[in-house]
Motif scaffolding. Structure first.
Motif, PDB file in Angstrom:
ATOM      1  N   PHE A  62       9.786   4.298 -15.460  1.00 31.21           N
ATOM      2  CA  PHE A  62       8.761   4.596 -14.423  1.00 31.21           C
ATOM      3  C   PHE A  62       8.073   5.747 -14.611  1.00 31.21           C
ATOM      4  N   GLU A  91      -3.368  -3.701 -10.756  1.00 29.52           N
ATOM      5  CA  GLU A  91      -4.347  -3.978 -11.238  1.00 29.52           C
ATOM      6  C   GLU A  91      -4.681  -5.432 -11.177  1.00 29.52           C
ATOM      7  N   ALA A 103      15.296   2.349 -16.307  1.00 23.80           N
ATOM      8  CA  ALA A 103      14.159   1.872 -15.444  1.00 23.80           C
ATOM      9  C   ALA A 103      13.486   3.125 -14.577  1.00 23.80           C
ATOM     10  N   TYR A 104      14.302   3.993 -14.246  1.00 26.08           N
ATOM     11  CA  TYR A 104      13.630   5.284 -13.425  1.00 26.08           C
ATOM     12  C   TYR A 104      13.078   6.043 -14.606  1.00 26.08           C
ATOM     13  N   ASP A 122       0.950  -1.270   0.046  1.00 24.18           N
ATOM     14  CA  ASP A 122      -0.043   0.114   0.040  1.00 24.18           C
ATOM     15  C   ASP A 122       0.740   1.163   0.082  1.00 24.18           C
ATOM     16  N   MET A 123       1.923   1.359   0.787  1.00 26.64           N
ATOM     17  CA  MET A 123       2.860   2.336   0.828  1.00 26.64           C
ATOM     18  C   MET A 123       3.560   2.514  -0.459  1.00 26.64           C
ATOM     19  N   ARG A 124       3.800   1.685  -1.375  1.00 24.39           N
ATOM     20  CA  ARG A 124       4.495   1.506  -2.348  1.00 24.39           C
ATOM     21  C   ARG A 124       5.913   1.659  -2.432  1.00 24.39           C
ATOM     22  N   VAL A 167      -2.689   4.249   4.466  1.00 20.13           N
ATOM     23  CA  VAL A 167      -1.216   4.366   4.944  1.00 20.13           C
ATOM     24  C   VAL A 167      -1.042   5.820   5.599  1.00 20.13           C
ATOM     25  N   ALA A 214      -4.970   6.281  -4.541  1.00 21.16           N
ATOM     26  CA  ALA A 214      -4.641   5.206  -4.160  1.00 21.16           C
ATOM     27  C   ALA A 214      -4.103   4.672  -2.733  1.00 21.16           C
ATOM     28  N   MET A 215      -3.037   5.332  -2.245  1.00 23.01           N
ATOM     29  CA  MET A 215      -2.313   4.979  -1.024  1.00 23.01           C
ATOM     30  C   MET A 215      -3.224   5.678  -0.069  1.00 23.01           C
ATOM     31  N   ALA A 265      -5.813   3.242   0.815  1.00 17.60           N
ATOM     32  CA  ALA A 265      -5.472   1.993   1.425  1.00 17.60           C
ATOM     33  C   ALA A 265      -5.194   2.635   3.085  1.00 17.60           C
ATOM     34  N   GLU A 296      -1.736   7.865  -7.779  1.00 14.91           N
ATOM     35  CA  GLU A 296      -0.886   6.956  -6.858  1.00 14.91           C
ATOM     36  C   GLU A 296      -1.210   7.652  -5.475  1.00 14.91           C
ATOM     37  N   PRO A 352       8.911   1.463  -5.687  1.00  9.52           N
ATOM     38  CA  PRO A 352       8.154   0.981  -6.955  1.00  9.52           C
ATOM     39  C   PRO A 352       8.707   0.892  -7.930  1.00  9.52           C
ATOM     40  N   VAL A 353      10.092   1.304  -8.095  1.00 13.48           N
ATOM     41  CA  VAL A 353      10.891   1.485  -9.494  1.00 13.48           C
ATOM     42  C   VAL A 353      11.430   0.155  -9.732  1.00 13.48           C
ATOM     43  N   GLN A 354      12.211  -0.296  -8.879  1.00 10.34           N
ATOM     44  CA  GLN A 354      13.085  -1.598  -9.102  1.00 10.34           C
ATOM     45  C   GLN A 354      12.941  -2.540  -8.325  1.00 10.34           C
TER      46      GLN A 354
END
Lengths: 224, 76
Positions: free
Chosen positions: B49, A219, B45-46, A203-205, B67, B61-62, B65, B58, A208-210
Protein backbone atom coordinates in the motif's frame (compact mmCIF):
# COMPACT_ATOMS: atom_id res chain seq x y z
CA UNK A 1 -34.56 -45.35 50.05
CA UNK A 2 -32.24 -43.44 52.29
CA UNK A 3 -32.15 -39.85 51.16
CA UNK A 4 -28.61 -38.80 50.42
CA UNK A 5 -27.89 -35.13 50.36
CA UNK A 6 -25.16 -34.56 47.83
CA UNK A 7 -26.18 -31.87 45.34
CA UNK A 8 -26.16 -34.31 42.45
CA UNK A 9 -28.65 -36.51 44.18
CA UNK A 10 -30.75 -33.52 44.99
CA UNK A 11 -31.36 -32.77 41.36
CA UNK A 12 -31.66 -36.28 40.07
CA UNK A 13 -35.19 -37.19 41.00
CA UNK A 14 -36.78 -40.22 39.48
CA UNK A 15 -40.06 -39.42 37.75
CA UNK A 16 -42.12 -41.60 40.06
CA UNK A 17 -40.65 -40.05 43.14
CA UNK A 18 -41.36 -36.58 41.90
CA UNK A 19 -44.94 -37.49 41.08
CA UNK A 20 -45.48 -39.04 44.52
CA UNK A 21 -44.08 -36.01 46.25
CA UNK A 22 -46.18 -33.74 44.11
CA UNK A 23 -49.28 -35.62 45.20
CA UNK A 24 -48.31 -35.64 48.84
CA UNK A 25 -47.40 -32.00 48.63
CA UNK A 26 -50.75 -31.02 47.26
CA UNK A 27 -52.77 -33.30 49.49
CA UNK A 28 -50.95 -32.29 52.62
CA UNK A 29 -51.34 -28.63 51.79
CA UNK A 30 -54.55 -27.83 53.63
CA UNK A 31 -53.80 -30.06 56.60
CA UNK A 32 -50.18 -29.37 57.39
CA UNK A 33 -50.15 -25.71 56.65
CA UNK A 34 -47.08 -24.99 58.70
CA UNK A 35 -44.56 -27.58 57.68
CA UNK A 36 -42.36 -25.67 55.32
CA UNK A 37 -39.53 -28.14 55.56
CA UNK A 38 -41.70 -31.11 54.79
CA UNK A 39 -40.61 -31.43 51.23
CA UNK A 40 -37.20 -32.85 51.89
CA UNK A 41 -35.49 -30.72 54.46
CA UNK A 42 -33.62 -28.78 51.91
CA UNK A 43 -31.83 -25.86 53.47
CA UNK A 44 -30.72 -24.68 50.04
CA UNK A 45 -33.22 -22.22 48.57
CA UNK A 46 -31.82 -22.66 45.10
CA UNK A 47 -32.50 -26.36 44.99
CA UNK A 48 -35.96 -25.99 46.51
CA UNK A 49 -36.76 -23.42 43.88
CA UNK A 50 -35.41 -25.69 41.20
CA UNK A 51 -37.47 -28.56 42.52
CA UNK A 52 -40.54 -26.39 42.65
CA UNK A 53 -39.94 -25.18 39.13
CA UNK A 54 -39.45 -28.73 37.94
CA UNK A 55 -42.46 -29.70 39.98
CA UNK A 56 -44.58 -26.99 38.43
CA UNK A 57 -43.59 -28.14 34.99
CA UNK A 58 -44.42 -31.72 35.82
CA UNK A 59 -47.44 -30.72 37.87
CA UNK A 60 -49.62 -30.89 34.80
CA UNK A 61 -48.51 -34.40 34.03
CA UNK A 62 -48.61 -35.35 37.69
CA UNK A 63 -52.18 -34.24 38.11
CA UNK A 64 -53.26 -36.33 35.17
CA UNK A 65 -51.29 -39.29 36.46
CA UNK A 66 -52.49 -39.01 40.01
CA UNK A 67 -56.16 -38.96 39.12
CA UNK A 68 -55.75 -42.40 37.68
CA UNK A 69 -53.53 -43.51 40.44
CA UNK A 70 -55.34 -43.97 43.61
CA UNK A 71 -57.46 -42.52 46.17
CA UNK A 72 -56.14 -45.04 48.63
CA UNK A 73 -52.80 -43.36 48.48
CA UNK A 74 -54.58 -40.13 49.21
CA UNK A 75 -56.29 -41.62 52.20
CA UNK A 76 -53.05 -43.09 53.47
CA UNK A 77 -51.19 -39.84 53.16
CA UNK A 78 -53.93 -37.79 54.67
CA UNK A 79 -53.88 -39.85 57.83
CA UNK A 80 -50.70 -38.00 58.63
CA UNK A 81 -48.42 -41.01 58.99
CA UNK A 82 -45.97 -39.09 56.83
CA UNK A 83 -44.38 -36.84 59.43
CA UNK A 84 -41.92 -34.32 58.04
CA UNK A 85 -38.52 -35.91 57.53
CA UNK A 86 -36.25 -33.38 59.15
CA UNK A 87 -32.66 -34.46 59.18
CA UNK A 88 -30.25 -33.14 61.77
CA UNK A 89 -27.44 -31.83 59.61
CA UNK A 90 -25.28 -31.02 62.59
CA UNK A 91 -24.50 -34.71 63.02
CA UNK A 92 -22.32 -36.86 60.78
CA UNK A 93 -24.24 -37.80 57.67
CA UNK A 94 -24.04 -40.55 55.13
CA UNK A 95 -23.54 -39.63 51.48
CA UNK A 96 -22.74 -41.42 48.23
CA UNK A 97 -20.16 -39.34 46.37
CA UNK A 98 -17.69 -40.40 43.74
CA UNK A 99 -15.11 -37.83 44.77
CA UNK A 100 -15.29 -38.42 48.55
CA UNK A 101 -15.02 -42.18 48.98
CA UNK A 102 -15.54 -42.58 52.74
CA UNK A 103 -18.62 -40.98 54.30
CA UNK A 104 -18.75 -39.72 57.86
CA UNK A 105 -20.74 -42.66 59.10
CA UNK A 106 -21.72 -46.13 57.96
CA UNK A 107 -24.88 -46.56 56.00
CA UNK A 108 -26.68 -48.85 58.41
CA UNK A 109 -26.62 -47.76 62.03
CA UNK A 110 -29.17 -50.06 63.53
CA UNK A 111 -27.90 -53.58 63.06
CA UNK A 112 -30.03 -56.66 63.41
CA UNK A 113 -28.62 -59.57 65.40
CA UNK A 114 -27.52 -61.29 62.23
CA UNK A 115 -25.66 -58.12 61.23
CA UNK A 116 -24.07 -57.85 64.63
CA UNK A 117 -22.78 -61.41 64.50
CA UNK A 118 -21.43 -60.69 61.03
CA UNK A 119 -19.62 -57.66 62.37
CA UNK A 120 -18.10 -59.86 65.09
CA UNK A 121 -16.91 -62.28 62.42
CA UNK A 122 -15.40 -59.36 60.56
CA UNK A 123 -13.04 -58.80 63.46
CA UNK A 124 -11.35 -62.09 62.69
CA UNK A 125 -9.35 -63.09 59.61
CA UNK A 126 -11.14 -61.99 56.48
CA UNK A 127 -10.15 -65.07 54.55
CA UNK A 128 -12.83 -66.88 56.54
CA UNK A 129 -15.59 -64.68 55.20
CA UNK A 130 -17.57 -65.99 52.29
CA UNK A 131 -18.21 -63.86 49.22
CA UNK A 132 -21.83 -63.23 50.22
CA UNK A 133 -20.71 -62.15 53.70
CA UNK A 134 -18.21 -59.72 52.27
CA UNK A 135 -20.89 -58.25 50.05
CA UNK A 136 -23.29 -58.04 53.01
CA UNK A 137 -20.63 -56.20 55.02
CA UNK A 138 -20.13 -53.78 52.16
CA UNK A 139 -23.85 -53.13 51.97
CA UNK A 140 -23.92 -52.47 55.71
CA UNK A 141 -21.26 -49.84 55.33
CA UNK A 142 -22.32 -48.31 52.01
CA UNK A 143 -25.57 -47.75 50.18
CA UNK A 144 -24.35 -47.84 46.58
CA UNK A 145 -21.32 -49.20 44.80
CA UNK A 146 -19.26 -47.00 42.55
CA UNK A 147 -20.80 -48.33 39.34
CA UNK A 148 -24.26 -47.76 40.80
CA UNK A 149 -23.31 -44.21 41.76
CA UNK A 150 -21.91 -43.49 38.34
CA UNK A 151 -24.95 -44.68 36.46
CA UNK A 152 -25.85 -42.18 33.85
CA UNK A 153 -29.18 -40.47 34.31
CA UNK A 154 -31.42 -38.75 31.84
CA UNK A 155 -30.97 -35.46 33.62
CA UNK A 156 -29.31 -33.90 30.60
CA UNK A 157 -32.53 -34.18 28.66
CA UNK A 158 -34.35 -32.18 31.31
CA UNK A 159 -31.58 -29.61 31.40
CA UNK A 160 -31.42 -29.20 27.64
CA UNK A 161 -35.18 -29.10 27.37
CA UNK A 162 -35.36 -26.46 30.05
CA UNK A 163 -32.71 -24.39 28.29
CA UNK A 164 -34.55 -24.48 24.98
CA UNK A 165 -37.87 -23.82 26.64
CA UNK A 166 -36.63 -20.69 28.38
CA UNK A 167 -34.74 -19.55 25.30
CA UNK A 168 -37.96 -19.81 23.35
CA UNK A 169 -39.89 -17.98 26.03
CA UNK A 170 -37.27 -15.24 26.04
CA UNK A 171 -37.60 -15.00 22.29
CA UNK A 172 -41.31 -14.43 22.61
CA UNK A 173 -40.74 -11.77 25.23
CA UNK A 174 -38.22 -9.98 23.03
CA UNK A 175 -40.60 -10.14 20.07
CA UNK A 176 -43.36 -8.57 22.15
CA UNK A 177 -40.96 -5.87 23.24
CA UNK A 178 -39.95 -5.18 19.66
CA UNK A 179 -43.58 -4.54 18.78
CA UNK A 180 -44.92 -2.78 21.86
CA UNK A 181 -41.98 -1.22 23.67
CA UNK A 182 -39.24 -0.09 21.29
CA UNK A 183 -39.52 3.50 20.02
CA UNK A 184 -39.40 4.18 16.28
CA UNK A 185 -35.98 3.94 14.59
CA UNK A 186 -34.09 7.21 13.97
CA UNK A 187 -34.13 8.68 10.45
CA UNK A 188 -30.45 7.83 10.04
CA UNK A 189 -31.40 4.17 9.61
CA UNK A 190 -33.18 4.80 6.33
CA UNK A 191 -31.62 3.83 3.01
CA UNK A 192 -30.75 7.33 1.77
CA UNK A 193 -29.20 8.35 5.04
CA UNK A 194 -27.19 5.11 5.15
CA UNK A 195 -25.93 5.71 1.61
CA UNK A 196 -24.75 9.18 2.61
CA UNK A 197 -22.96 7.73 5.62
CA UNK A 198 -21.21 5.12 3.47
CA UNK A 199 -20.13 7.77 0.99
CA UNK A 200 -18.65 9.83 3.79
CA UNK A 201 -16.72 6.81 5.08
CA UNK A 202 -15.26 6.26 1.63
CA UNK A 203 -14.38 9.95 1.33
CA UNK A 204 -12.54 9.73 4.64
CA UNK A 205 -10.63 6.68 3.42
CA UNK A 206 -11.65 4.51 6.37
CA UNK A 207 -9.24 1.53 6.69
CA UNK A 208 -7.62 2.00 3.30
CA UNK A 209 -5.03 -0.79 3.60
CA UNK A 210 -6.99 -3.96 4.29
CA UNK A 211 -10.46 -2.86 5.39
CA UNK A 212 -13.37 -0.79 4.15
CA UNK A 213 -11.94 1.78 1.70
CA UNK A 214 -9.45 -0.79 0.42
CA UNK A 215 -12.34 -2.58 -1.29
CA UNK A 216 -13.52 0.48 -3.19
CA UNK A 217 -12.10 1.33 -6.59
CA UNK A 218 -11.66 5.11 -6.53
CA UNK A 219 -10.91 5.42 -10.24
CA UNK A 220 -13.97 3.60 -11.42
CA UNK A 221 -16.24 4.62 -8.55
CA UNK A 222 -17.44 1.12 -7.73
CA UNK A 223 -16.68 -1.80 -5.45
CA UNK A 224 -13.69 -3.85 -6.50
CA UNK B 1 -10.39 -61.59 45.34
CA UNK B 2 -7.05 -59.88 45.63
CA UNK B 3 -6.51 -57.05 43.19
CA UNK B 4 -3.23 -55.40 42.38
CA UNK B 5 -2.47 -52.37 44.50
CA UNK B 6 -3.42 -49.26 42.51
CA UNK B 7 -1.01 -46.44 41.68
CA UNK B 8 -0.87 -44.23 44.73
CA UNK B 9 1.70 -41.61 43.74
CA UNK B 10 3.01 -39.67 40.82
CA UNK B 11 -0.38 -39.31 39.17
CA UNK B 12 0.08 -35.66 38.30
CA UNK B 13 3.64 -36.21 37.14
CA UNK B 14 2.52 -38.97 34.83
CA UNK B 15 -0.22 -36.82 33.38
CA UNK B 16 2.09 -33.87 32.90
CA UNK B 17 4.77 -35.98 31.24
CA UNK B 18 2.20 -36.95 28.66
CA UNK B 19 0.26 -33.74 28.19
CA UNK B 20 2.86 -31.01 28.59
CA UNK B 21 4.83 -31.76 25.40
CA UNK B 22 1.55 -31.94 23.52
CA UNK B 23 0.44 -28.62 24.98
CA UNK B 24 3.69 -26.88 24.12
CA UNK B 25 3.71 -28.39 20.67
CA UNK B 26 0.17 -27.28 19.90
CA UNK B 27 0.86 -23.80 21.22
CA UNK B 28 3.94 -23.55 19.03
CA UNK B 29 2.02 -24.77 15.99
CA UNK B 30 -0.72 -22.22 16.66
CA UNK B 31 1.81 -19.41 16.87
CA UNK B 32 3.55 -20.44 13.64
CA UNK B 33 0.24 -20.79 11.83
CA UNK B 34 -0.86 -17.34 12.99
CA UNK B 35 2.43 -15.82 11.86
CA UNK B 36 2.22 -17.18 8.35
CA UNK B 37 -1.50 -16.76 7.77
CA UNK B 38 -2.04 -13.36 9.39
CA UNK B 39 1.01 -11.31 10.23
CA UNK B 40 3.06 -11.94 7.09
CA UNK B 41 0.19 -11.15 4.69
CA UNK B 42 -0.62 -8.09 6.74
CA UNK B 43 2.95 -6.81 6.61
CA UNK B 44 3.01 -7.39 2.87
CA UNK B 45 -0.31 -5.57 2.40
CA UNK B 46 0.91 -2.53 4.27
CA UNK B 47 4.23 -2.50 2.39
CA UNK B 48 2.47 -2.70 -0.96
CA UNK B 49 0.00 0.00 0.00
CA UNK B 50 2.64 2.49 0.97
CA UNK B 51 4.87 1.74 -2.02
CA UNK B 52 2.39 3.50 -4.31
CA UNK B 53 0.97 5.99 -1.81
CA UNK B 54 0.85 9.65 -2.68
CA UNK B 55 -0.14 11.45 0.50
CA UNK B 56 -0.76 14.84 -1.13
CA UNK B 57 -3.01 13.39 -3.81
CA UNK B 58 -5.04 11.55 -1.18
CA UNK B 59 -5.27 14.69 0.93
CA UNK B 60 -6.59 16.75 -1.93
CA UNK B 61 -9.14 14.09 -2.84
CA UNK B 62 -10.38 14.06 0.74
CA UNK B 63 -10.43 17.85 0.86
CA UNK B 64 -12.55 18.10 -2.25
CA UNK B 65 -14.95 15.54 -0.80
CA UNK B 66 -15.48 17.94 2.11
CA UNK B 67 -14.55 15.76 5.07
CA UNK B 68 -12.15 18.21 6.72
CA UNK B 69 -13.03 21.05 9.04
CA UNK B 70 -9.68 22.85 8.87
CA UNK B 71 -9.66 23.18 5.07
CA UNK B 72 -12.77 23.52 2.98
CA UNK B 73 -12.94 22.32 -0.65
CA UNK B 74 -11.04 24.63 -3.02
CA UNK B 75 -14.24 25.92 -4.59
CA UNK B 76 -15.56 27.72 -1.47
Amino acid sequence: MHKSFSPAHRLVLVEGEEVKEERRNRVEGPEHSSSPDFNAASSNPATTMLRQAAGHMRGLLARRASVAVTSSAVRMASQGHEVSETVDMSRPMYYDRADVPLPDKPYKDLLTDADKSLKQKEKGPWTQLSKEEKIALYRLMFCQTYPEMKQKTSEWKTVLGGIFFFLGFTGLVVWWQRIYVYPPLPKTFEGDSQAMQLKRMLDMRVNPVQGFAAKWDYEKGQWK
Amino acid sequence: MSLAKPMMRGLLAKRLRFHLPIAFGLAFVAAVAFKYTVTEPRKRAYADFYKQYDAVKEFNAMREAGVFQSVRPSGE
